[in-house]
Design an enzyme around this catalytic site. Sequence first.
Site, short mmCIF file in Angstrom:
data_model
loop_
_atom_site.label_atom_id
_atom_site.label_comp_id
_atom_site.label_asym_id
_atom_site.label_seq_id
_atom_site.Cartn_x
_atom_site.Cartn_y
_atom_site.Cartn_z
N ASP A 54 0.84 -1.19 0.00
CA ASP A 54 0.00 0.00 0.00
C ASP A 54 0.87 1.25 0.00
O ASP A 54 1.76 1.40 0.84
CB ASP A 54 -0.91 0.03 1.23
CG ASP A 54 -1.68 1.34 1.30
OD1 ASP A 54 -2.57 1.54 0.46
OD2 ASP A 54 -1.36 2.17 2.18
N TYR A 59 2.94 10.18 0.19
CA TYR A 59 4.09 9.66 0.92
C TYR A 59 5.40 10.11 0.28
O TYR A 59 5.79 9.64 -0.79
CB TYR A 59 4.05 8.13 0.98
CG TYR A 59 2.85 7.54 1.68
CD1 TYR A 59 2.05 8.29 2.53
CD2 TYR A 59 2.51 6.21 1.48
CE1 TYR A 59 0.95 7.74 3.17
CE2 TYR A 59 1.41 5.64 2.12
CZ TYR A 59 0.64 6.41 2.95
OH TYR A 59 -0.45 5.86 3.58
N LYS A 85 -3.64 5.78 -3.54
CA LYS A 85 -4.71 6.64 -3.04
C LYS A 85 -4.94 7.85 -3.94
O LYS A 85 -4.06 8.24 -4.71
CB LYS A 85 -4.39 7.06 -1.61
CG LYS A 85 -4.14 5.84 -0.70
CD LYS A 85 -3.87 6.23 0.73
CE LYS A 85 -3.59 5.00 1.58
NZ LYS A 85 -2.23 4.47 1.35
N ASN A 238 -1.13 2.12 17.20
CA ASN A 238 -1.55 3.47 17.60
C ASN A 238 -0.39 4.46 17.61
O ASN A 238 -0.11 5.11 18.63
CB ASN A 238 -2.26 3.46 18.95
CG ASN A 238 -3.66 2.89 18.89
OD1 ASN A 238 -3.87 1.74 19.29
ND2 ASN A 238 -4.61 3.65 18.39
N SER A 239 0.30 4.55 16.50
CA SER A 239 1.48 5.42 16.33
C SER A 239 2.69 4.95 17.13
O SER A 239 3.69 5.66 17.19
CB SER A 239 1.17 6.88 16.69
OG SER A 239 0.24 7.43 15.78
N GLY A 240 2.60 3.78 17.74
CA GLY A 240 3.78 3.22 18.40
C GLY A 240 3.66 3.01 19.88
O GLY A 240 4.51 2.36 20.48
N LEU A 242 1.79 1.08 21.48
CA LEU A 242 1.68 -0.35 21.76
C LEU A 242 2.94 -1.12 21.37
O LEU A 242 3.00 -2.33 21.55
CB LEU A 242 0.46 -0.95 21.04
CG LEU A 242 -0.90 -0.49 21.58
CD1 LEU A 242 -2.03 -1.05 20.71
CD2 LEU A 242 -1.09 -0.91 23.03
N ALA A 243 3.91 -0.39 20.84
CA ALA A 243 5.20 -1.01 20.52
C ALA A 243 6.33 -0.41 21.34
O ALA A 243 7.50 -0.69 21.10
CB ALA A 243 5.50 -0.88 19.03
#
Length: 338
Positions: A54, A59, A85, A238-240, A242-243
């Site tokens: 994708d 971008y 897109k 969620n932009s990081g 959760l990482a």
Amino acid sequence: MKAHETRVLPRSRLSVTALGLGCSQLGGLYRPMSGADASAVVEAAWSAGIRYFDTAPFYGYTLSERRVGEILGDPDRNTFTLSTKVGRLMRPDPSVSPGDDGWATPLPFRPEFDYSYEGIMRSYEDSLQRLGMHRIDMLYVHDIGRATHADRHGQFWSQLTEGGGFKALQHLRTSGAVRGIGLGVNEWEVAADALNEAELDAILLAGRYTLLEQTALEPLLDVCAQAGTAVVVGGVFNSGVLAGNGKFNYGDAPADVVEKVGALSAVCQRFDVPLPAAALQFVFAHPAVVSCAVGVRSVPQLQQNIAWLETAIPAAFWQTLHREGLVSSKAPVPEEVQ
């Protein structure tokens, strides 16, 4: 679950792999990425069996599309699904500088929003040229909604509806120029509105259905499952936050988010489950979800995402998240679809 596992979209019959490669990083999001590193990431994804890619004109101000086309343009590589897109036309502008819109090395083109019939058709044709390809499989309307446009949303929504934007997409699909159409957005509300305007094959939804938040569950994902509209999940971390990077929705995570991430992490530690593995696997329990598109900066990051997706997680872990109210009681969890 395996990263290369193939899913078929109900309406378009397009095939995507469970893990897709989101190509914003190939456009130099926040930090530069060399051409060699971009090629290495795509080649590693291909070697791992990933066949969904994708990208978007936005971008890197066309840089990502050009790189994707160059790397995947080998005529022997015809067994992949490519989405890009529409909604922004890229106009030449020598004043573009590093850092504009977060792109470290943008090319000298400035985005101009245009969701009209003519704008959609022009954007599609421009993308074909940048990609150097004869086909685009899935065409998403990019970043329509109030989160992007604020008080100008009505103007751009009118372009998409009364101005013929949706008609352009439907024409491209009916003519066979593309096989699927949809939205690529960060807010579920506009996606729900769009379902009332056109038959969409897929919605790429970033950040609104994750282990951290399930606000889109009943108003959108459940509706998509009933309508046969596939969901590709983006922003699964969620932009990081959760990482482990402390970011949420492209900024520093607020206190309530940090608190909930801490509670999720505590359960993960109890079961020896990596939090990012749980985040990746959670979304696939919903019947509307066909793929998760992840963006990576390096081959090791890609390999780590694959490993997280393929990590064994006990059913008791998911049951605990439900019991402790850390995910919606109405949200399906992986044990329920095994």
